[in-house]
Write a protein that holds these residues in place. Structure first.
Motif, PDB file in Angstrom:
ATOM      1  N   ALA A  35       0.851  -1.190   0.000  1.00  0.00           N
ATOM      2  CA  ALA A  35       0.000   0.000   0.000  1.00  0.00           C
ATOM      3  C   ALA A  35       0.889   1.242   0.000  1.00  0.00           C
ATOM      4  CB  ALA A  35      -0.923   0.006   1.216  1.00  0.00           C
ATOM      5  N   ILE A  37       0.663   5.544   0.597  1.00  0.00           N
ATOM      6  CA  ILE A  37      -0.107   6.732   0.960  1.00  0.00           C
ATOM      7  C   ILE A  37       0.520   7.930   0.270  1.00  0.00           C
ATOM      8  CG2 ILE A  37      -0.858   8.257   2.827  1.00  0.00           C
ATOM      9  CD1 ILE A  37      -0.747   5.903   4.739  1.00  0.00           C
ATOM     10  N   THR A  64      -2.502  -1.070  -3.215  1.00  0.00           N
ATOM     11  CA  THR A  64      -3.563  -0.144  -2.842  1.00  0.00           C
ATOM     12  C   THR A  64      -2.964   1.247  -2.747  1.00  0.00           C
ATOM     13  OG1 THR A  64      -4.723  -1.841  -1.568  1.00  0.00           O
ATOM     14  CG2 THR A  64      -5.269   0.440  -1.071  1.00  0.00           C
ATOM     15  N   LEU A  65      -3.569   2.178  -3.468  1.00  0.00           N
ATOM     16  CA  LEU A  65      -3.120   3.572  -3.395  1.00  0.00           C
ATOM     17  C   LEU A  65      -4.117   4.348  -2.553  1.00  0.00           C
ATOM     18  CD1 LEU A  65      -1.409   5.999  -4.219  1.00  0.00           C
ATOM     19  CD2 LEU A  65      -2.659   6.088  -6.369  1.00  0.00           C
ATOM     20  N   ILE A  66      -3.610   5.019  -1.528  1.00  0.00           N
ATOM     21  CA  ILE A  66      -4.481   5.796  -0.637  1.00  0.00           C
ATOM     22  C   ILE A  66      -4.095   7.262  -0.785  1.00  0.00           C
ATOM     23  CG2 ILE A  66      -5.165   6.184   1.761  1.00  0.00           C
ATOM     24  CD1 ILE A  66      -3.996   3.129   2.051  1.00  0.00           C
ATOM     25  N   ARG A  67      -5.055   8.060  -1.265  1.00  0.00           N
ATOM     26  CA  ARG A  67      -4.744   9.474  -1.509  1.00  0.00           C
ATOM     27  C   ARG A  67      -5.476  10.381  -0.545  1.00  0.00           C
ATOM     28  NH1 ARG A  67      -4.026  11.587  -7.455  1.00  0.00           N
ATOM     29  NH2 ARG A  67      -3.312  13.269  -6.119  1.00  0.00           N
ATOM     30  N   PHE A  68      -4.769  11.422  -0.098  1.00  0.00           N
ATOM     31  CA  PHE A  68      -5.366  12.440   0.766  1.00  0.00           C
ATOM     32  C   PHE A  68      -5.070  13.825   0.202  1.00  0.00           C
ATOM     33  CE2 PHE A  68      -4.574   8.987   3.902  1.00  0.00           C
ATOM     34  CZ  PHE A  68      -5.871   8.829   4.362  1.00  0.00           C
ATOM     35  N   LYS A  80      -4.545   6.549   9.752  1.00  0.00           N
ATOM     36  CA  LYS A  80      -4.450   5.671   8.580  1.00  0.00           C
ATOM     37  C   LYS A  80      -3.234   4.747   8.703  1.00  0.00           C
ATOM     38  CE  LYS A  80      -6.604   4.926   5.205  1.00  0.00           C
ATOM     39  NZ  LYS A  80      -7.518   3.769   5.057  1.00  0.00           N
ATOM     40  N   GLU A  83      -4.050   2.021  11.026  1.00  0.00           N
ATOM     41  CA  GLU A  83      -4.978   1.093  10.368  1.00  0.00           C
ATOM     42  C   GLU A  83      -4.196   0.105   9.481  1.00  0.00           C
ATOM     43  OE1 GLU A  83      -8.188   1.910   7.042  1.00  0.00           O
ATOM     44  OE2 GLU A  83      -8.467   3.263   8.753  1.00  0.00           O
ATOM     45  N   LEU A  84      -3.256   0.646   8.713  1.00  0.00           N
ATOM     46  CA  LEU A  84      -2.456  -0.218   7.831  1.00  0.00           C
ATOM     47  C   LEU A  84      -1.547  -1.144   8.653  1.00  0.00           C
ATOM     48  CD1 LEU A  84      -1.494   2.293   4.976  1.00  0.00           C
ATOM     49  CD2 LEU A  84      -3.220   0.475   4.886  1.00  0.00           C
ATOM     50  N   ASP A  87      -3.752  -4.015   9.510  1.00  0.00           N
ATOM     51  CA  ASP A  87      -4.456  -4.693   8.412  1.00  0.00           C
ATOM     52  C   ASP A  87      -3.670  -5.945   7.977  1.00  0.00           C
ATOM     53  OD1 ASP A  87      -5.618  -5.495   6.013  1.00  0.00           O
ATOM     54  OD2 ASP A  87      -6.072  -3.430   5.395  1.00  0.00           O
ATOM     55  N   PHE A  93       3.885  -1.094   3.548  1.00  0.00           N
ATOM     56  CA  PHE A  93       3.359   0.152   2.983  1.00  0.00           C
ATOM     57  C   PHE A  93       4.372   1.276   3.130  1.00  0.00           C
ATOM     58  CE2 PHE A  93       2.098   2.587   6.774  1.00  0.00           C
ATOM     59  CZ  PHE A  93       2.056   1.602   7.750  1.00  0.00           C
TER      60      PHE A  93
END
Ligand SMILES: Nc1nc(=O)c2c([nH]1)NC[C@@H]1CN(c3ccc(C(=O)N[C@@H](CCC(=O)O)C(=O)O)cc3)C=[N+]21
Length: 292
Positions: A35, A37, A64-68, A80, A83-84, A87, A93
């Motif tokens: 992942a 971020i 998984t790409l998580i964008r903010f 976040k 959380e990762l 997970d 990540f």
């Protein structure tokens, strides 16, 4: 003079990783899942993270790409990360740097579970590296070491000068090249902005690693005949003739330096693609380290 082809070497590594994934699949084992971020809209960061996701797809990793938005608070980002950390599906990540000024990068780095820290930035992993214990090696230095290994470049006993003391490149690569390993066993000098007689120092290096982030900083007079030159710089400089409006520049004045070298890495196509390949190798290793 031989050009070190990082793009091609990275491709080879990616093929090796694809095979490893295929045999994991065949054995009914979990597929590595990376992942990333990404905070904000920085052009460079978007390109690099995009390249990481693409590499995952090619190799057969899950990603998984998580964008903010830039406006995310430090607390939200920390949530976040936690959380990762928890997970079970995510094996490793990264939090792409740089982060907006209102977020403390050190705090974020410290919050990442060292067992999932595939960037190798957490102090526990840096400590493991110093003590030759198992852990994650930072991706760019690991990529440089891998290039030296795969091109059979002799490092033992050589005089190595690293220019730039960043926590993610200069400092760790200086430690890795000084260790009693192969590649390694160099006599390393870590040079930086306060170094005196820098030109002379560089001109005596058998292996010169430029990691300063200043385009064309290393000139012909700073390179010894027959030296190995590794260029870590990737600065975007405006260039109206390019469709993108910029071109990538290394820290080395390549056109005037290359002739003198025994080996040199180009920009692009040198260290950059190897950084991504190392990140992928670390992600596969995350599974092994975590007994999956
Ligand atoms: N948490 C974190 N981990 C990183 O590993 C990280 C980071 N933050 N922040 C920024 C730097 C920079 N970085 C690069 C990765 C790939 C290329 C790369 O593949 N470059 C290509 C060209 C790409 C292009 O065309 O722009 C090349 O040199 O051939 C460059 C630079 C990873 N970084």
């Amino acid at each position: 003079m031989q050009i070190i082809n990082g793009k091609e070497t990275a491709l080879e590594i990616r093929k090796e990783l694809a095979q490893a994934v295929a045999s994991r699949k065949a054995a009914g084992k979990k597929i590595p899942h990376l992942a990333a971020i990404l905070v904000g809209n920085d052009g460079g960061s978007m390109t690099y993270v995009g390249a990481k996701v693409k590499a995952c797809e090619e190799i057969g990793f899950e990603s998984t790409l998580i964008r903010f938005e830039d406006s995310i608070t430090e607390e939200e980002l920390l949530n976040k990360v936690n959380e990762l950390n928890l997970d079970q599906e995510i094996d490793g990540f990264i939090v792409q740097l740089p982060l907006p000024a209102h977020i403390d990068e050190k705090k974020i780095t410290l919050a990442i579970d060292p067992k999932k820290d595939v960037d190798g930035f957490h102090p526990e992993n840096l400590g493991n590296m110093v003590l030759d214990l198992p852990g994650f090696l930072p991706a760019t230095p690991a990529g440089i070491i891998e290039l030296l290994r795969r091109y059979n470049i002799e490092t033992s006993g050589k005089n190595c000068v690293v220019v730039g003391r960043s926590h993610i490149v200069g400092m760790p690569v200086s430690i890795m090249l000084g260790r009693n390993t192969n590649p390694g066993n160099c006599t390393v000098t870590l040079a930086h902005s306060r170094t005196q007689n820098l030109e002379e120092l560089c001109a005596n290096a058998d292996i010169l690693i430029a990691a300063i982030g200043k385009p064309l900083f290393i000139k012909e007079n700073m390179v010894k005949e027959g030296a190995v030159v590794i260029d870590v710089g990737t600065t975007r400089v405006p260039d109206a003739s390019k469709k993108s409006g910029f071109r990538l520049r290394g820290d080395v004045d390549y056109d005037n330096v290359a002739e003198k070298c025994s080996f040199i890495t180009p920009v692009p196509g040198g260290v950059g693609p190897m950084t991504i390949a190392s990140l992928m190798m670390n992600t596969l290793r995350a599974m092994e380290l975590n007994g999956k």
